[in-house]
Design a protein around this motif. Structure first.
Motif, short mmCIF file in Angstrom:
data_model
loop_
_atom_site.label_atom_id
_atom_site.label_comp_id
_atom_site.label_asym_id
_atom_site.label_seq_id
_atom_site.Cartn_x
_atom_site.Cartn_y
_atom_site.Cartn_z
N GLN A 92 0.63 -1.29 -0.01
CA GLN A 92 0.00 -0.03 -0.02
C GLN A 92 0.92 1.15 0.07
OE1 GLN A 92 -3.40 -0.25 2.91
NE2 GLN A 92 -3.49 -2.58 2.66
N PRO A 93 1.90 1.56 -1.13
CA PRO A 93 2.36 2.54 -1.13
C PRO A 93 1.86 4.12 -1.34
CG PRO A 93 2.92 1.46 -3.09
CD PRO A 93 1.98 0.28 -2.15
N GLU A 94 2.32 5.13 -0.96
CA GLU A 94 1.39 6.36 -1.12
C GLU A 94 1.56 6.78 -2.68
OE1 GLU A 94 2.37 9.29 2.07
OE2 GLU A 94 1.87 7.67 3.73
N ARG A 95 2.83 6.63 -3.17
CA ARG A 95 2.89 6.96 -4.65
C ARG A 95 3.45 5.72 -5.46
NH1 ARG A 95 5.92 10.53 -1.75
NH2 ARG A 95 7.87 9.65 -2.41
N ALA A 96 2.81 5.37 -6.42
CA ALA A 96 3.14 4.23 -7.09
C ALA A 96 2.69 4.35 -8.77
CB ALA A 96 2.21 3.07 -6.58
N VAL A 97 3.47 3.76 -9.41
CA VAL A 97 2.94 3.56 -10.92
C VAL A 97 3.01 1.99 -11.21
CG1 VAL A 97 3.65 3.88 -13.39
CG2 VAL A 97 4.41 5.49 -11.58
N ILE A 98 1.70 1.70 -11.77
CA ILE A 98 1.47 0.31 -11.95
C ILE A 98 1.13 0.06 -13.22
CG2 ILE A 98 0.63 -0.22 -9.53
CD1 ILE A 98 -2.20 -0.16 -10.25
N ASN A 99 1.17 -1.16 -13.84
CA ASN A 99 0.99 -1.40 -15.29
C ASN A 99 0.75 -2.67 -15.51
OD1 ASN A 99 1.68 -0.41 -18.27
ND2 ASN A 99 2.91 -2.28 -17.88
#
Length: 279
Positions: free
Chosen positions: A50-57
């Motif tokens: 549960q990171p506060e900043r993420a880039v998922i793809n």
């Protein structure tokens, strides 16, 4: 920041990392800036951290559409999910929609609800498409599948809305293009097959063979040169162990629950590859 335990995978996904989470978490860096996950799949690691900043793809467009619908329109999604029936004839009618022109006319929420419904009611909870991109898993005949898991869907919605989560549908190289020093990249690609008959290629139309594994390794090299911390999962084949021989490799044992051949389910050695030491 306290984790919401309802933030968890809303789909069963081939290669899902739920049962390896304890091992993976041992090797996650203590601190990092932005979290990247270029093969997010069912999201078990994302939702655990549960990171506060993420880039998922993910390359799977239907899957990424579903993530975006959960973020942007969870109420409409829940309304559509409530209409579905756990019925064989109904299942095959809905499954067949992607073979018709009508499929393109469905709203994003309708397509997302179809994906979740098929995943919850199909045999073995497997997402698989044929060469035409059509869903082709048979009916599972479960007595009481959890089609409308409202607490989980609302919790995932809340997580995606309240944090800086960018959701992409592109090639893995593009997905990590903005990663820089201080960022953490977790990579869980389609695995190198442990035998010539075990390759699972139905996840998307784009096969992920040895050339792709090599291209991925080159991406790990690039991320390393940029100062990113990288953790990668794969099967413990000689090819993979040789490919990443310059990195730290840890062998872990996983239970493979999803395989069309029952004899190939069970304990399998996998690798965790890192470009840093255990912290």
């Amino acid at each position: 920041m306290a984790k919401n335990t309802f933030v968890q995978p809303f789909l069963k996904w081939a290669g899902g990392k739920r049962q390896l989470l304890d091992e993976i978490r041992k090797y996650v860096p203590k601190g990092y800036n932005t979290y990247y996950e270029p093969f997010v799949g069912g999201g078990a690691v994302l939702f655990s951290l549960q990171p506060e900043r993420a880039v998922i793809n993910d390359i799977n467009a239907e899957l990424i559409r579903t993530y975006r619908v959960i973020r942007d329109d969870v109420d409409t999604l829940l309304e559509h999910l409530a209409k579905h029936q756990n019925d064989k004839e109904y299942f095959y009618e809905l499954r067949a929609l992607d073979r018709t022109e009508q499929f393109e006319a469905l709203s994003p929420a309708e397509r997302a609800s179809r994906l979740i419904y098929l995943n919850k009611t199909c045999y073995n909870g497997l997402f698989r498409v044929n060469r035409q991109g059509q869903f082709n898993v048979p009916f599972g005949d479960y007595k009481n599948p959890n089609i409308v898991n409202e607490p989980v869907l609302r919790a995932v919605h809340q997580y995606l809305v309240e944090n800086e989560i960018e959701i992409l549908n592109t090639d893995f190289v593009e997905a990590v293009a903005t990663a820089k020093e201080g960022d953490f990249v977790y990579i869980d690609p389609p695995y190198d097959p442990i035998s010539s008959t075990s390759s699972f290629t139905g996840y998307s139309l784009d096969g992920f063979g040895r050339d792709e594994q090599i291209r991925l390794k080159q991406t790990v090299d690039s991320l390393t040169n940029r100062g990113c911390k990288v953790l990668l999962s794969n099967s413990a084949t000689d090819f993979i162990k040789d490919l990443y021989k310059d990195y730290q490799i840890v062998i872990v044992t996983a239970n493979r629950a999803i395989n069309s051949n029952a004899s190939r389910r069970g304990k399998i050695d996998e690798v965790l590859v890192m470009n840093y030491g255990k912290e």
